[in-house]
Design an enzyme around this catalytic site. Structure first.
Site, mmCIF file in Angstrom:
data_model
loop_
_atom_site.group_PDB
_atom_site.id
_atom_site.type_symbol
_atom_site.label_atom_id
_atom_site.label_comp_id
_atom_site.label_asym_id
_atom_site.label_seq_id
_atom_site.Cartn_x
_atom_site.Cartn_y
_atom_site.Cartn_z
ATOM 1 N N ASP A 45 18.886 106.234 -9.786
ATOM 2 C CA ASP A 45 18.851 106.361 -8.327
ATOM 3 C C ASP A 45 19.563 105.182 -7.677
ATOM 4 O O ASP A 45 19.102 104.045 -7.766
ATOM 5 C CB ASP A 45 17.405 106.426 -7.834
ATOM 6 N N TYR A 50 23.129 100.003 -1.741
ATOM 7 C CA TYR A 50 22.674 99.144 -2.835
ATOM 8 C C TYR A 50 23.826 98.323 -3.403
ATOM 9 O O TYR A 50 23.604 97.375 -4.158
ATOM 10 C CB TYR A 50 22.071 99.969 -3.979
ATOM 11 N N LYS A 75 23.353 107.739 -1.955
ATOM 12 C CA LYS A 75 22.841 108.021 -0.614
ATOM 13 C C LYS A 75 23.857 107.626 0.458
ATOM 14 O O LYS A 75 24.520 106.587 0.352
ATOM 15 C CB LYS A 75 21.528 107.260 -0.367
ATOM 16 N N HIS A 108 20.314 108.679 3.620
ATOM 17 C CA HIS A 108 19.421 107.576 3.271
ATOM 18 C C HIS A 108 18.273 107.424 4.282
ATOM 19 O O HIS A 108 17.116 107.273 3.893
ATOM 20 C CB HIS A 108 20.228 106.279 3.171
#
Length: 278
Positions: A45, A50, A75, A108
């Site tokens: 994930d 990120y 996302k 997100h």
């Protein structure tokens, strides 16, 4: 080790546990994720925000695990909710990952003050039709936001990834997801940075079943029908987190753990009505 699957409303599948990768970056992050894949994880994930999609792709190539066995999530960030931005944002994710398709792509955060999440969803539907992504879903969406997507596009998300742990068990949201045919995923499933794993009902169940408190909490998620995505850079803890499919909590265990939920159980100010990320 056999990991059961969730079948999504579009016919694709996800393994019943995944690996969260937040803050796992660079070569050390790639090595940890590759090791996780070799340990048996099959769902990674990630997210644009990120800043580790490159490490995810490197991990897949390093792992020796066939691409078709792996499910990759990323996302869409709030800054790219406008429909013309969605396609190239996904294409850039693919380039960073070094992949031909993404298995699951999520919005997100809804960022409701911007009033763009339906537009973003329309762009993601088109990306799925083009084959850039296999499944599409959302993260941190409330029931009313889900209903707006469905009413305006006719397409329900396959997944809703939300904060969920015994301090915040999200019973109403889980029921809303289920009623709409949406699989609920849990971020922060074992209550990072809290005393959750030392709570009496969890410790008691751990002693009863000869398991660790973390395994008890992850099994609790599984028995609720939730897909947890715990994060760990430690190989031993990753292996422990994966080993939850050969025992079961009884009704008394589930009920006792359920008493831990709190009205204000969020671990940070992440109310989707007000919290926004770009």
């Amino acid at each position: 080790m056999t990991i059961p699957n969730h079948t999504l409303n579009d016919g694709t599948t996800l393994p019943a546990i995944g690996l969260g990768t937040y803050a796992m970056r660079g070569i050390p992050g790639a090595e940890a994720m590759a090791d996780a894949l070799r340990q048996g994880y099959r769902l990674l994930d990630s997210a644009v925000n990120y800043e580790n999609e490159g490490a995810v792709g490197k991990a897949i190539r390093m792992s020796g695990v066939p691409r078709e066995e792996i499910r990759v999530t990323s996302k869409l960030p709030g800054r790219h909710h406008k429909k013309p931005n969605v396609t190239w944002c996904i294409e850039e994710s693919l380039l960073r990952l070094g992949l031909d398709y993404i298995d699951l792509y999520l919005i997100h955060w809804p960022n409701p003050s911007q009033q763009l999440f339906v537009e973003a969803w329309e762009g993601m539907i088109e990306a799925k039709e083009r084959g850039l992504v296999r499944s599409i879903g959302v993260s941190n969406f409330l029931p009313e936001y889900l209903d707006e997507l469905i009413a305006k596009t006719g397409v329900a998300p396959s997944v809703n990834q939300i904060e969920l742990h015994p301090y915040f068990n999200q019973a109403e949201q889980r029921a809303a997801d289920k009623a709409r045919g949406i699989v609920t995923e849990a971020w922060t499933p074992i209550g990072k940075g809290t005393a959750l794993l030392s709570e009496a009902p969890i410790v008691a169940a751990a002693h009863k079943h000869g398991r660790s408190p973390a395994q008890v909490v992850l099994r609790w998620h599984h028995q609720l029908g939730v897909l947890p995505i715990p994060k760990s850079s430690d190989a031993g803890r990753r292996a422990e987190n994966l080993a939850i499919f050969d025992f079961a909590l009884d009704d008394a265990d589930m009920a006792a753990i359920g008493t831990l939920t709190r009205e204000k159980g969020r671990l940070f100010d992440g109310d989707p009505r007000t919290h926004e990320e770009f």
